[in-house]
Design a protein around this motif. Structure first.
Motif, PDB file in Angstrom:
ATOM      1  N   SER A  53     -37.814 114.341   9.453  1.00 44.71           N
ATOM      2  CA  SER A  53     -37.365 115.898   9.443  1.00 44.71           C
ATOM      3  C   SER A  53     -38.178 116.648   8.351  1.00 44.71           C
ATOM      4  O   SER A  53     -38.491 115.908   7.511  1.00 44.71           O
ATOM      5  N   MET A  84     -33.039 115.582  11.901  1.00 43.51           N
ATOM      6  CA  MET A  84     -32.574 116.895  11.852  1.00 43.51           C
ATOM      7  C   MET A  84     -33.336 117.905  12.031  1.00 43.51           C
ATOM      8  O   MET A  84     -34.548 118.068  11.511  1.00 43.51           O
ATOM      9  N   ASP A 226     -35.058  99.854   9.443  1.00 46.33           N
ATOM     10  CA  ASP A 226     -36.276 100.285   8.708  1.00 46.33           C
ATOM     11  C   ASP A 226     -35.846 100.363   7.181  1.00 46.33           C
ATOM     12  O   ASP A 226     -34.846  99.368   6.769  1.00 46.33           O
ATOM     13  N   ARG A 250     -41.923 106.269   4.931  1.00 47.96           N
ATOM     14  CA  ARG A 250     -42.619 106.842   4.090  1.00 47.96           C
ATOM     15  C   ARG A 250     -44.023 106.495   3.736  1.00 47.96           C
ATOM     16  O   ARG A 250     -44.973 106.990   3.433  1.00 47.96           O
TER      17      ARG A 250
HETATM   18  C1  LIG Z   1     -38.905 113.699   4.538  1.00 45.01           C
HETATM   19  C2  LIG Z   1     -37.933 112.801   5.229  1.00 45.01           C
HETATM   20  C3  LIG Z   1     -36.979 113.333   6.360  1.00 45.01           C
HETATM   21  C4  LIG Z   1     -36.135 112.439   6.765  1.00 45.01           C
HETATM   22  N1  LIG Z   1     -35.140 112.951   7.824  1.00 45.01           N
HETATM   23  C5  LIG Z   1     -34.479 112.199   8.392  1.00 45.01           C
HETATM   24  C6  LIG Z   1     -33.374 112.738   9.232  1.00 45.01           C
HETATM   25  O1  LIG Z   1     -33.349 114.022   9.456  1.00 45.01           O
HETATM   26  N2  LIG Z   1     -32.484 111.939  10.067  1.00 45.01           N
HETATM   27  C7  LIG Z   1     -32.646 110.734   9.750  1.00 45.01           C
HETATM   28  O2  LIG Z   1     -31.609 109.806  10.070  1.00 45.01           O
HETATM   29  N3  LIG Z   1     -33.375 109.998   8.788  1.00 45.01           N
HETATM   30  C8  LIG Z   1     -34.117 110.879   8.043  1.00 45.01           C
HETATM   31  N4  LIG Z   1     -34.941 110.436   7.236  1.00 45.01           N
HETATM   32  C9  LIG Z   1     -35.027 108.806   6.926  1.00 45.01           C
HETATM   33  C10 LIG Z   1     -35.695 107.935   7.808  1.00 45.01           C
HETATM   34  O3  LIG Z   1     -35.517 108.108   8.983  1.00 45.01           O
HETATM   35  C11 LIG Z   1     -35.868 106.401   7.150  1.00 45.01           C
HETATM   36  O4  LIG Z   1     -34.553 105.947   7.447  1.00 45.01           O
HETATM   37  C12 LIG Z   1     -36.184 106.024   5.947  1.00 45.01           C
HETATM   38  O5  LIG Z   1     -37.150 106.647   5.616  1.00 45.01           O
HETATM   39  C13 LIG Z   1     -36.718 104.845   5.554  1.00 45.01           C
HETATM   40  O6  LIG Z   1     -37.082 104.345   4.402  1.00 45.01           O
HETATM   41  P1  LIG Z   1     -38.485 104.054   4.062  1.00 45.01           P
HETATM   42  O7  LIG Z   1     -38.951 105.593   4.002  1.00 45.01           O
HETATM   43  O8  LIG Z   1     -38.430 103.590   2.914  1.00 45.01           O
HETATM   44  O9  LIG Z   1     -39.329 103.352   4.947  1.00 45.01           O
HETATM   45  C14 LIG Z   1     -35.801 111.039   6.557  1.00 45.01           C
HETATM   46  C15 LIG Z   1     -36.916 110.452   5.551  1.00 45.01           C
HETATM   47  C16 LIG Z   1     -37.819 111.121   5.142  1.00 45.01           C
HETATM   48  C17 LIG Z   1     -38.477 110.721   3.912  1.00 45.01           C
END
Ligand SMILES: Cc1cc2nc3c(=O)[nH]c(=O)nc-3n(C[C@H](O)[C@H](O)[C@H](O)COP(=O)(O)O)c2cc1C
Length: 300
Positions: A53, A84, A226, A250
């Motif tokens: 998001s 979101m 993840d 990320r």
């Molecule tokens: C910028 C950003 C926004 C995110 N927004 C959401 C979100 O709105 N809903 C959600 O379930 N996870 C959200 N996440 C989490 C990711 O879906 C995911 O679970 C997480 O980034 C995984 O870890 P990693 O970045 O180490 O791979 C967000 C992560 C980031 C970095």
């Protein structure tokens, strides 16, 4: 949220993943097929985009990062996720043509939760779900970018699942207890995740994955992992430990920022090539064949 913890769940997770090693089995092995079936759809590989998001436009480009990675998901034929957002932005994601799972926040405004599920279904979402790991924050229930979150009971989740014809995904499962409850409530998939380390000392998803996979055996619930996924080897280890697929997070951001959809396509292609190489070298011809018999665990 700022923690007093001196360690970082992301670092612990990376360390755990790097302590898992892979044997080779070349004799009688052939090039692996990465094709993956998920909720009736056929995808090119078991790699998925993250439920992100709040990504703006990078380098002055026209589309948001969310739309750009969704276009990449469509072009790579992988399952797409988003997090979101309001309905108008979700519509733009759907308009990219990507098969998309909408993960709705556990908003305190339950009408908003239900409205977003209904909108997603009407707009043509592939599935819907909720990130149950974003309920709590430093002051009790979390406030995410100005929006209050709240608790989610079994009855609430069951009613969401009953309100939609779409498969329901529960994101943020990090225990056998929540995995079993998710299955009992009727979820069709779970995402084993600590949401990039929201809880200090969170167990690495891959550490709890084998127990979850055993607990869900024969229950028709798909398992996605993840957190820290950044290579074909990471995806392979997730599959070997019991997942059906893994979502990058990320780790795709530098490619997205630099080259937009084309960058993410290249990045996904690289991960898929690595995965094919490792699967082939380990003697697995198909994604569903991959098991943990080739893994070795280094002592901590
Ligand atoms: C910028 C950003 C926004 C995110 N927004 C959401 C979100 O709105 N809903 C959600 O379930 N996870 C959200 N996440 C989490 C990711 O879906 C995911 O679970 C997480 O980034 C995984 O870890 P990693 O970045 O180490 O791979 C967000 C992560 C980031 C970095």
């Amino acid at each position: 949220m700022e923690y007093t913890s001196i360690s970082d769940a992301n670092v612990i997770t990376r360390k755990y993943m790097d302590s898992i090693l892979i044997e080779s089995r070349y004799i009688d092995s052939v090039t692996a097929d990465l094709t993956t079936e998920f909720f009736g759809g056929k995808f090119s590989c078991p790699v998925m985009t993250p439920a992100f998001s709040h990504l703006g436009q990078y380098a002055g480009r026209e589309l948001t990062g969310l739309e750009e990675y969704s276009i990449a998901a469509k072009n790579c034929n992988i399952l797409n996720f988003c997090g979101m957002m309001e309905n108008d932005l979700f519509q733009k994601i759907i308009d990219t043509g990507a098969k998309t799972v909408r993960i709705v926040k556990p908003y305190a405004d339950n009408g908003k939760v239900r409205d977003q599920f209904a909108y997603a279904e009407a707009a043509g979402a592939f599935a819907v779900g909720m990130d149950i790991d974003h309920i709590f924050g430093a002051n009790g229930y979390d406030n995410v970018v100005g929006e209050d979150m709240t608790f989610q009971t079994s009855d609430m989740i069951r009613s969401y699942i009953e309100s939609t014809k779409l498969p329901f995904v529960i994101k943020g499962v990090l225990s056998v207890a929540d995995a079993v409850k998710s299955a009992e409530l009727g979820a069709k998939a779970i995402i084993v995740s600590h949401h990039h380390g929201r809880v200090p000392y969170a167990v690495p998803p891959m550490m709890v994955l084998p127990d979850i996979s055993r607990a869900l055996m024969g229950k028709d619930v798909k398992i996605i992992v993840d957190c820290g996924i950044g290579s074909g080897a990471d995806v392979f280890k997730a599959l070997a430990l019991g997942a059906d697929a893994a979502a990058i997070g990320r780790s795709m951001l530098p490619s997205l920022e630099k080259e937009g959809a084309a960058g993410v396509e290249k990045y996904v292609g690289k991960i898929a090539s690595e995965l094919r190489y490792i699967m082939s070298s380990a003697g697995f011809a198909a994604v569903s064949d991959v098991d943990s018999s080739v893994l070795r665990f280094m002592a901590p």
